[in-house]
Design a protein around this motif. Structure first.
Motif, PDB file in Angstrom:
ATOM      1  N   UNK A  59       0.808  -1.215   0.000  1.00  0.00           N
ATOM      2  CA  UNK A  59       0.000   0.000   0.000  1.00  0.00           C
ATOM      3  C   UNK A  59       0.846   1.273   0.000  1.00  0.00           C
ATOM      4  N   UNK A  60       2.143   1.156   0.224  1.00  0.00           N
ATOM      5  CA  UNK A  60       3.040   2.307   0.100  1.00  0.00           C
ATOM      6  C   UNK A  60       3.316   2.637  -1.359  1.00  0.00           C
ATOM      7  N   UNK A  61       3.084   1.688  -2.231  1.00  0.00           N
ATOM      8  CA  UNK A  61       3.290   1.875  -3.664  1.00  0.00           C
ATOM      9  C   UNK A  61       2.177   2.778  -4.202  1.00  0.00           C
ATOM     10  N   UNK A  62       2.511   3.910  -4.806  1.00  0.00           N
ATOM     11  CA  UNK A  62       1.456   4.806  -5.292  1.00  0.00           C
ATOM     12  C   UNK A  62       0.606   4.205  -6.408  1.00  0.00           C
ATOM     13  N   UNK A  63       1.138   3.269  -7.172  1.00  0.00           N
ATOM     14  CA  UNK A  63       0.368   2.646  -8.247  1.00  0.00           C
ATOM     15  C   UNK A  63      -0.753   1.756  -7.707  1.00  0.00           C
ATOM     16  N   UNK A  64      -0.640   1.332  -6.467  1.00  0.00           N
ATOM     17  CA  UNK A  64      -1.684   0.510  -5.849  1.00  0.00           C
ATOM     18  C   UNK A  64      -3.026   1.236  -5.886  1.00  0.00           C
ATOM     19  N   UNK A  65      -3.028   2.516  -5.616  1.00  0.00           N
ATOM     20  CA  UNK A  65      -4.269   3.277  -5.547  1.00  0.00           C
ATOM     21  C   UNK A  65      -4.886   3.491  -6.923  1.00  0.00           C
ATOM     22  N   UNK A  66      -4.049   3.667  -7.933  1.00  0.00           N
ATOM     23  CA  UNK A  66      -4.583   3.792  -9.287  1.00  0.00           C
ATOM     24  C   UNK A  66      -5.201   2.480  -9.755  1.00  0.00           C
ATOM     25  N   UNK A  67      -4.559   1.379  -9.428  1.00  0.00           N
ATOM     26  CA  UNK A  67      -5.126   0.074  -9.774  1.00  0.00           C
ATOM     27  C   UNK A  67      -6.434  -0.173  -9.027  1.00  0.00           C
ATOM     28  N   UNK A  68      -6.483   0.233  -7.783  1.00  0.00           N
ATOM     29  CA  UNK A  68      -7.711   0.067  -7.006  1.00  0.00           C
ATOM     30  C   UNK A  68      -8.852   0.870  -7.611  1.00  0.00           C
ATOM     31  N   UNK A  69      -8.557   2.105  -8.043  1.00  0.00           N
ATOM     32  CA  UNK A  69      -9.586   2.934  -8.665  1.00  0.00           C
ATOM     33  C   UNK A  69     -10.083   2.325  -9.971  1.00  0.00           C
ATOM     34  N   UNK A  70      -9.246   1.592 -10.656  1.00  0.00           N
ATOM     35  CA  UNK A  70      -9.633   0.957 -11.909  1.00  0.00           C
ATOM     36  C   UNK A  70     -10.361  -0.370 -11.677  1.00  0.00           C
ATOM     37  N   UNK A  71      -9.878  -1.157 -10.726  1.00  0.00           N
ATOM     38  CA  UNK A  71     -10.402  -2.512 -10.531  1.00  0.00           C
ATOM     39  C   UNK A  71     -11.702  -2.578  -9.737  1.00  0.00           C
ATOM     40  N   UNK A  72     -11.823  -1.775  -8.716  1.00  0.00           N
ATOM     41  CA  UNK A  72     -12.985  -1.896  -7.837  1.00  0.00           C
ATOM     42  C   UNK A  72     -14.313  -1.716  -8.569  1.00  0.00           C
ATOM     43  N   UNK A  73     -14.470  -0.737  -9.444  1.00  0.00           N
ATOM     44  CA  UNK A  73     -15.746  -0.656 -10.172  1.00  0.00           C
ATOM     45  C   UNK A  73     -15.968  -1.848 -11.116  1.00  0.00           C
ATOM     46  N   UNK A  74     -14.890  -2.369 -11.675  1.00  0.00           N
ATOM     47  CA  UNK A  74     -15.037  -3.491 -12.608  1.00  0.00           C
ATOM     48  C   UNK A  74     -15.317  -4.808 -11.906  1.00  0.00           C
ATOM     49  N   UNK A  75     -14.584  -5.101 -10.856  1.00  0.00           N
ATOM     50  CA  UNK A  75     -14.700  -6.396 -10.181  1.00  0.00           C
ATOM     51  C   UNK A  75     -15.809  -6.431  -9.140  1.00  0.00           C
ATOM     52  N   UNK A  76     -15.947  -5.346  -8.360  1.00  0.00           N
ATOM     53  CA  UNK A  76     -16.915  -5.344  -7.272  1.00  0.00           C
ATOM     54  C   UNK A  76     -18.173  -4.553  -7.597  1.00  0.00           C
ATOM     55  N   UNK A  77     -18.116  -3.721  -8.626  1.00  0.00           N
ATOM     56  CA  UNK A  77     -19.273  -2.919  -8.998  1.00  0.00           C
ATOM     57  C   UNK A  77     -19.570  -1.784  -8.040  1.00  0.00           C
ATOM     58  N   UNK A  78     -18.574  -1.338  -7.307  1.00  0.00           N
ATOM     59  CA  UNK A  78     -18.760  -0.236  -6.362  1.00  0.00           C
ATOM     60  C   UNK A  78     -17.771   0.883  -6.670  1.00  0.00           C
TER      61      UNK A  78
END
Length: 84
Positions: free
Chosen positions: A29-48
């Motif tokens: 979670x210290x990796x800044x790219x983690x947050x960009x991936x989360x913003x991309x994946x969460x709507x696609x995988x979880x629909x939220x």
């Protein structure tokens, strides 16, 4: 190239974060790219929609990268060969 390769494997791109042991998740979670991936994946995988704090961290990271890139570019601009 080596740093980018290590950074790619340190970012959960090809694997989900839940396969990482719990004591090491904070390091990812210290990796800044983690947050960009989360913003991309969460709507696609979880629909939220991701929480506001993830948007803020990603936005601040992008802003810092923009500022640092601008400062480095302007400080080195006299070394660049300009094409007309």
């Amino acid at each position: 190239q080596v740093i980018l390769t290590v950074w790619m494997y340190a970012t959960p791109i090809f694997y989900p974060l839940n396969i990482i042991p719990a004591q090491w998740v904070w390091l990812f979670k210290l990796n800044p790219m983690y947050y960009f991936l989360l913003l991309f994946r969460q709507p696609l995988w979880e629909g939220t929609v991701p929480e506001l704090r993830f948007w803020v961290v990603a936005g601040l990271t992008a802003l810092v990268a923009l500022i640092v890139g601008g400062v480095v570019f302007t400080s080195k601009s006299n070394e660049y060969a300009y094409r007309v």
